[in-house]
Design a protein around this motif. Structure first.
Motif, PDB file in Angstrom:
ATOM      1  N   MET A 215       0.669  -1.491  -0.102  1.00  0.00           N
ATOM      2  CA  MET A 215      -0.051   0.105  -0.371  1.00  0.00           C
ATOM      3  C   MET A 215       0.894   1.009  -0.147  1.00  0.00           C
ATOM      4  N   ILE A 216       0.458   2.000  -0.643  1.00  0.00           N
ATOM      5  CA  ILE A 216       1.317   3.425  -0.833  1.00  0.00           C
ATOM      6  C   ILE A 216       0.678   4.415   0.723  1.00  0.00           C
ATOM      7  N   THR A 217       1.703   4.681   1.588  1.00  0.00           N
ATOM      8  CA  THR A 217       1.680   5.497   2.323  1.00  0.00           C
ATOM      9  C   THR A 217       1.409   7.173   2.579  1.00  0.00           C
ATOM     10  N   GLU A 218      -0.305   8.055   3.487  1.00  0.00           N
ATOM     11  CA  GLU A 218      -0.517   9.222   3.308  1.00  0.00           C
ATOM     12  C   GLU A 218       1.153  10.020   3.054  1.00  0.00           C
ATOM     13  N   THR A 219       2.571   9.206   3.997  1.00  0.00           N
ATOM     14  CA  THR A 219       4.083   9.577   4.054  1.00  0.00           C
ATOM     15  C   THR A 219       4.662   9.714   2.719  1.00  0.00           C
ATOM     16  N   GLU A 220       4.314   8.678   1.629  1.00  0.00           N
ATOM     17  CA  GLU A 220       4.593   8.334   0.596  1.00  0.00           C
ATOM     18  C   GLU A 220       4.534   9.103  -0.510  1.00  0.00           C
ATOM     19  N   ILE A 221       3.269   9.262   0.131  1.00  0.00           N
ATOM     20  CA  ILE A 221       2.475  10.144  -1.522  1.00  0.00           C
ATOM     21  C   ILE A 221       2.845  11.254  -1.266  1.00  0.00           C
ATOM     22  N   LEU A 222       2.734  12.089   0.272  1.00  0.00           N
ATOM     23  CA  LEU A 222       3.119  13.201   0.471  1.00  0.00           C
ATOM     24  C   LEU A 222       4.836  13.571   0.093  1.00  0.00           C
ATOM     25  N   ASP A 223       5.641  13.092   0.400  1.00  0.00           N
ATOM     26  CA  ASP A 223       7.361  12.274   0.071  1.00  0.00           C
ATOM     27  C   ASP A 223       7.566  12.886  -1.059  1.00  0.00           C
ATOM     28  N   ARG A 224       6.355  12.392  -2.888  1.00  0.00           N
ATOM     29  CA  ARG A 224       6.270  12.359  -3.763  1.00  0.00           C
ATOM     30  C   ARG A 224       5.613  13.530  -4.893  1.00  0.00           C
ATOM     31  N   LEU A 225       4.908  13.540  -4.383  1.00  0.00           N
ATOM     32  CA  LEU A 225       3.959  15.598  -4.288  1.00  0.00           C
ATOM     33  C   LEU A 225       5.649  16.694  -3.667  1.00  0.00           C
ATOM     34  N   ARG A 226       5.788  16.251  -2.734  1.00  0.00           N
ATOM     35  CA  ARG A 226       6.505  17.229  -2.248  1.00  0.00           C
ATOM     36  C   ARG A 226       8.004  17.758  -2.913  1.00  0.00           C
ATOM     37  N   THR A 227       8.541  16.369  -4.363  1.00  0.00           N
ATOM     38  CA  THR A 227       9.393  16.500  -4.540  1.00  0.00           C
ATOM     39  C   THR A 227       8.656  17.728  -5.470  1.00  0.00           C
ATOM     40  N   ARG A 228       7.866  18.481  -6.176  1.00  0.00           N
ATOM     41  CA  ARG A 228       7.764  19.283  -6.862  1.00  0.00           C
ATOM     42  C   ARG A 228       7.121  20.636  -6.270  1.00  0.00           C
ATOM     43  N   PHE A 229       6.028  20.551  -5.184  1.00  0.00           N
ATOM     44  CA  PHE A 229       5.553  21.712  -4.522  1.00  0.00           C
ATOM     45  C   PHE A 229       5.352  21.468  -3.153  1.00  0.00           C
ATOM     46  N   GLN A 230       5.572  22.502  -3.138  1.00  0.00           N
ATOM     47  CA  GLN A 230       5.296  22.512  -1.096  1.00  0.00           C
ATOM     48  C   GLN A 230       3.809  22.613  -0.268  1.00  0.00           C
ATOM     49  N   LEU A 231       3.914  21.536   0.406  1.00  0.00           N
ATOM     50  CA  LEU A 231       2.871  21.308   1.147  1.00  0.00           C
ATOM     51  C   LEU A 231       3.275  22.140   2.205  1.00  0.00           C
ATOM     52  N   ALA A 232       2.170  23.290   3.281  1.00  0.00           N
ATOM     53  CA  ALA A 232       1.695  23.697   4.056  1.00  0.00           C
ATOM     54  C   ALA A 232      -0.169  23.338   4.239  1.00  0.00           C
ATOM     55  N   PRO A 233       0.176  22.595   5.844  1.00  0.00           N
ATOM     56  CA  PRO A 233      -1.229  21.980   6.546  1.00  0.00           C
ATOM     57  C   PRO A 233      -2.474  23.353   6.234  1.00  0.00           C
ATOM     58  N   HIS A 234      -3.719  22.631   5.705  1.00  0.00           N
ATOM     59  CA  HIS A 234      -4.556  23.283   5.307  1.00  0.00           C
ATOM     60  C   HIS A 234      -4.807  24.426   6.696  1.00  0.00           C
ATOM     61  N   PRO A 235      -5.001  25.114   6.307  1.00  0.00           N
ATOM     62  CA  PRO A 235      -5.693  26.731   7.788  1.00  0.00           C
ATOM     63  C   PRO A 235      -6.968  25.867   8.199  1.00  0.00           C
ATOM     64  N   GLU A 236      -7.841  25.017   7.364  1.00  0.00           N
ATOM     65  CA  GLU A 236      -8.913  25.146   8.065  1.00  0.00           C
ATOM     66  C   GLU A 236      -9.994  23.843   8.795  1.00  0.00           C
ATOM     67  N   ASP A 237     -10.411  23.739   9.757  1.00  0.00           N
ATOM     68  CA  ASP A 237     -10.217  22.596  10.690  1.00  0.00           C
ATOM     69  C   ASP A 237     -11.267  21.617   9.752  1.00  0.00           C
ATOM     70  N   ARG A 238     -10.236  20.178   9.633  1.00  0.00           N
ATOM     71  CA  ARG A 238     -11.426  19.097   9.147  1.00  0.00           C
ATOM     72  C   ARG A 238     -12.254  18.542   9.445  1.00  0.00           C
TER      73      ARG A 238
END
Ligand code: SAM
Ligand code: SF4
Length: 339
Positions: A215-238
């Motif tokens: 299974m591709i985990t959330e951590t792996e997904i975020l790592d792969r996205l971060r190779t091209r994009f900057q990600l910051a936690p969304h400020p709105e409550d989930r």
């Protein structure tokens, strides 16, 4: 530990852990026109017969009871492939007219969406989720066993042009198949104004082939996205939303990850599910379900149906248990529950 107390008198769908279901997922049909390898075998599954499927009026009656009498505020239509259901516009229109009017959404593979988007909007649909796991034609054909990527892409465009908003894209990543595509998919979605959400693969395949190590985990997904994009936690409550959202390159673009396996959100789950053959389930992974079709067809009143539904919700387990050693996959696969 759950309370052993009897269910208190409450019109809503409550469980022993203090949760209240306000979001109803309705599977309209178990059939599908794709055969995604992680969801269905090549030959399909033993489909429900016409008489086993809930009819349009039966579905509308159950949705009405849920919204009018039990506090359901959101109705999400899925399947199988919900666009295969001929009476979909009537079901949507009847749901949109309920009082109080629920939020409505639909999850589709998008294959026939280009033809149907305008009719769905005319029936009252305002938002849509389209599943798309790859942007490469050869991979799409391999992954879904049908060479229909162009149809999904034109379906997405038609949804946007018809005014559906947001248009969300759901992606499941599979190791060695499409796990090198998250950044491409995000770029595509940002360019076209679609909201992308990745979903961790869950053990709900009919072949029982799910393997945690694959299974591709959330951590792996975020790592792969971060190779091209900057990600910051969304400020709105989930809130009770299953997706953890991230702002992409400072916003306004976002991306979501639904990490049902590695970060279960069961404690804030607000869902109840109705299958296409008329059973209610309190969880994707529930081992028991409650038949409403039998009582419905043998003359039960709305109040009696509502009581059966409440009784089902009261039995909801604290969590899905995927991470427990004694976890057992439910008998019904995802396509027969409604994803
Ligand atoms: N046919 C429609 C579609 O594909 O959007 C609706 C039904 S499909 C079961 C709903 C969603 O469930 C799709 O986004 C699909 O990728 C996802 N899905 C199917 N099997 C899954 C699994 N084992 N784990 C996670 N998501 C899954
Ligand atoms: Fe069909 Fe959706 Fe399953 Fe793919 S994921 S086989 S489109 S039900």
């Amino acid at each position: 530990m759950p309370s052993k107390a009897a269910r208190p008198s409450d019109a809503g769908l409550i469980d022993r852990f203090g949760r209240r279901a306000t979001d109803l997922r309705v599977s309209l049909i178990d059939k599908c026109n794709l055969r995604c390898t992680y969801c269905m075998p090549a030959e399909g599954l033993p489909w429900l017969s016409r008489s086993e499927l809930l009819s349009g009026p039966e579905l509308i009656r159950l949705i009405t009871i849920a919204v009018r009498d039990m506090g359901i505020a959101e109705v999400r239509f899925t399947g199988g492939e919900p666009l295969l259901r001929q009476d979909l516009p009537e079901i949507l229109a009847a749901t949109a007219k309920l009082n109080p009017a629920p939020e409505m959404s639909l999850t589709t593979n998008g294959i026939t969406l280009a033809k149907q988007a305008a009719d769905l909007v005319a029936a009252g649909l305002t938002r849509i989720n389209v599943s798309l796991d790859t942007l490469r034609q050869d991979r799409f054909a391999e992954l879904t066993r049908r060479d229909r990527l162009a149809d999904v892409l034109s379906g997405l465009k038609a949804a946007k042009d018809a005014g559906l908003s947001p248009v969300k894209v759901n992606t499941v990543l599979l190791r060695g198949i499409n796990d090198d595509e998250p950044a491409d998919l995000l770029e595509f979605c940002l360019e076209n104004g679609y909201q992308l959400r990745f979903i961790e693969q869950m053990p709900l395949d009919p072949q029982h082939g799910w393997d945690r190590t694959q299974m591709i985990t959330e951590t792996e997904i975020l790592d792969r996205l971060r190779t091209r994009f900057q990600l910051a936690p969304h400020p709105e409550d989930r809130g009770s939303a299953p997706a953890q959202r991230w702002l992409v390159d400072g916003g306004p673009g976002t991306v979501g990850v639904i990490s049902s396996v590695t970060e279960p959100f069961c404690a804030s789950c607000d869902r109840t599910r109705l299958t296409a053959d008329g059973t209610v389930r309190n969880c994707l992974f529930a081992q028991t379900e409650t038949d409403l079709r039998g009582p419905l067809r043998s003359g039960a009143t709305d109040a009696e149906i509502a009581e059966l539904w409440r009784g089902n919700m009261w039995q909801k387990a604290a969590g899905h248990g995927i991470n427990d050693r004694d976890f057992a996959q439910p008998e019904r696969p995802m396509s027969a529950i409604g994803g």
